[in-house]
Design a protein around this motif. Structure first.
Motif, PDB file in Angstrom:
ATOM      1  N   SER A 195      -7.633   5.508   3.681  1.00  0.00           N
ATOM      2  CA  SER A 195      -6.667   5.178   2.636  1.00  0.00           C
ATOM      3  C   SER A 195      -6.431   3.663   2.569  1.00  0.00           C
ATOM      4  CB  SER A 195      -5.362   5.934   2.906  1.00  0.00           C
ATOM      5  OG  SER A 195      -4.382   5.562   1.992  1.00  0.00           O
ATOM      6  N   HIS A 220       0.874  -1.178   0.000  1.00  0.00           N
ATOM      7  CA  HIS A 220       0.000   0.000   0.000  1.00  0.00           C
ATOM      8  C   HIS A 220       0.910   1.226   0.000  1.00  0.00           C
ATOM      9  CE1 HIS A 220      -2.869   2.977   1.105  1.00  0.00           C
ATOM     10  NE2 HIS A 220      -2.526   3.024   2.377  1.00  0.00           N
ATOM     11  N   THR A 221       0.681   2.114  -0.935  1.00  0.00           N
ATOM     12  CA  THR A 221       1.607   3.249  -1.039  1.00  0.00           C
ATOM     13  C   THR A 221       1.036   4.533  -0.439  1.00  0.00           C
ATOM     14  OG1 THR A 221       0.783   3.553  -3.278  1.00  0.00           O
ATOM     15  CG2 THR A 221       2.887   2.398  -3.031  1.00  0.00           C
ATOM     16  N   GLY A 222      -0.227   4.503  -0.056  1.00  0.00           N
ATOM     17  CA  GLY A 222      -0.826   5.710   0.536  1.00  0.00           C
ATOM     18  C   GLY A 222      -0.501   5.832   2.010  1.00  0.00           C
ATOM     19  N   ASP A 223      -1.186   6.751   2.676  1.00  0.00           N
ATOM     20  CA  ASP A 223      -0.930   6.923   4.104  1.00  0.00           C
ATOM     21  C   ASP A 223      -1.629   5.813   4.904  1.00  0.00           C
ATOM     22  OD1 ASP A 223      -3.621   7.811   5.115  1.00  0.00           O
ATOM     23  OD2 ASP A 223      -3.276   9.360   3.607  1.00  0.00           O
ATOM     24  N   PHE A 236      -7.371   0.994  -0.541  1.00  0.00           N
ATOM     25  CA  PHE A 236      -6.393   0.040  -1.071  1.00  0.00           C
ATOM     26  C   PHE A 236      -6.956  -1.381  -1.021  1.00  0.00           C
ATOM     27  CE2 PHE A 236      -2.844  -2.884   0.102  1.00  0.00           C
ATOM     28  CZ  PHE A 236      -2.215  -2.910  -1.132  1.00  0.00           C
TER      29      PHE A 236
END
Ligand SMILES: *[C@@H]1O[C@H](CO)[C@@H](O)[C@H](O)[C@H]1NC(C)=O
Ligand SMILES: *[C@@H]1O[C@H](CO)[C@@H](O)[C@H](O)[C@H]1NC(C)=O
Length: 286
Positions: free
Chosen positions: A238, A230-233, A242
């Protein structure tokens, strides 16, 4: 002069004890849909005129802030006629009464024949946010698995449980309330595990392509034989976005919206429990 001023203040206070705060004002219409769930909850039964309730208010608001997105922090105004049956159901005799509601542990791999009944416990500890937060988080169910090695993690990931597998790689060695709450939120749709980064550091950094200077905690989903990061916060919204690529999160999002609406003082309708379709994966839609 003084008298009218006091009156005015009095009506302001009773207008909404927990308006615009992280504490959910609950009533007979929404109590069960919010509290009698897989979440762990603390509920204050109060009366707006009671001095001890007023003293508790700031600490209880702090408790709500700390537990936002982690557990339910609610309040029931027992002065309101429509709430009286609820307050007597939970044997409230003095104000404030703080009750912690603990859900039963769900066994996901066995048809549950036991009745789904919450345990209630009157909170008698210090009326300080820190103590209340600790008490509630200690009572949250733990549905996470902890792995010390990548080998064990991969073994687990490869066993088909019918649910999506997710791991959190974290600098913290202990299980955080946030991680516990993630596993509760996605219960039945996603299995959560965690692997502390203090062990086999270099190997984990390499396999998951982690930059330790910038990534303190990493969440990844196991899908099609590989891990996707997962590349988000690391906020719930978020993470949910994902995960929605891999699992059906519709009812989870719906329930979260429902709680948010109650927090805002709205009167949302609970949608008729749409059964979660397990296993619906992104590629089905592509
Ligand atoms: C949570 O439960 C899992 C087993 O399901 C266990 O491996 C893990 O150590 C537990 N975590 C804590 C902090 O108790
Ligand atoms: C608790 O979670 C399980 C697994 O997802 C689900 O079957 C059950 O309906 C949930 N219970 C409540 C009251 O939401």
């Amino acid at each position: 002069m003084k008298f009218t001023l006091l009156l005015a203040l009095g009506s302001l206070v009773s207008a909404g004890f927990y308006d615009k705060s992280p504490v959910m004002e609950l009533d007979a219409t929404n109590f069960d849909s919010v509290v009698l769930t897989n979440d762990t909850s603390i509920v204050e039964f109060y009366a707006p005129w009671c001095g001890h309730c007023r003293n508790l208010q700031p600490e209880y608001v702090k408790t709500g802030k700390h537990l936002q997105d982690i557990a339910v922090v609610g309040a029931v105004d027992c002065d309101k006629a429509k709430n009286k049956p609820l307050c007597s159901k939970y044997r409230v005799e003095g104000f404030p009464t703080l009750v912690v509601f603990r859900p039963p542990k769900v066994n996901l791999d066995k048809a549950n024949d036991k009745k789904y009944i919450h345990a209630t416990e009157v909170y008698l500890g210090p009326r300080k946010a820190k103590a209340m937060v600790e008490f509630v988080t200690n009572r949250m169910k733990n549905y996470t698995k902890r792995f010390a090695t990548l080998t064990k993690l991969f073994e687990w990931a490869q066993v088909d449980s019918g649910r999506v597998k997710c791991v959190v790689l974290t600098q913290k060695d202990r299980l955080t309330p946030f991680l516990k709450s993630l596993a509760v939120d996605f219960l039945g749709a996603v299995d959560f595990s965690y692997l502390p980064l203090n062990k086999n550091k270099e190997e984990v950094y390499e396999v998951f392509e982690i930059d330790p200077d910038h990534e303190k905690a990493v969440l990844a989903v196991y899908h099609d034989g590989k891990w996707t990061k997962h590349t988000g916060d690391m906020s719930k919204s978020s993470i949910t976005e994902f995960i929605s690529q891999y699992a059906d999160v519709e009812s989870i999002v719906e329930h979260r919206e429902y709680k948010r609406a109650i927090l805002k003082g709205e009167k949302p309708k609970k949608k008729g429990g749409k059964k979660q379709r397990k296993h619906k994966q992104a590629r089905d839609e592509l």
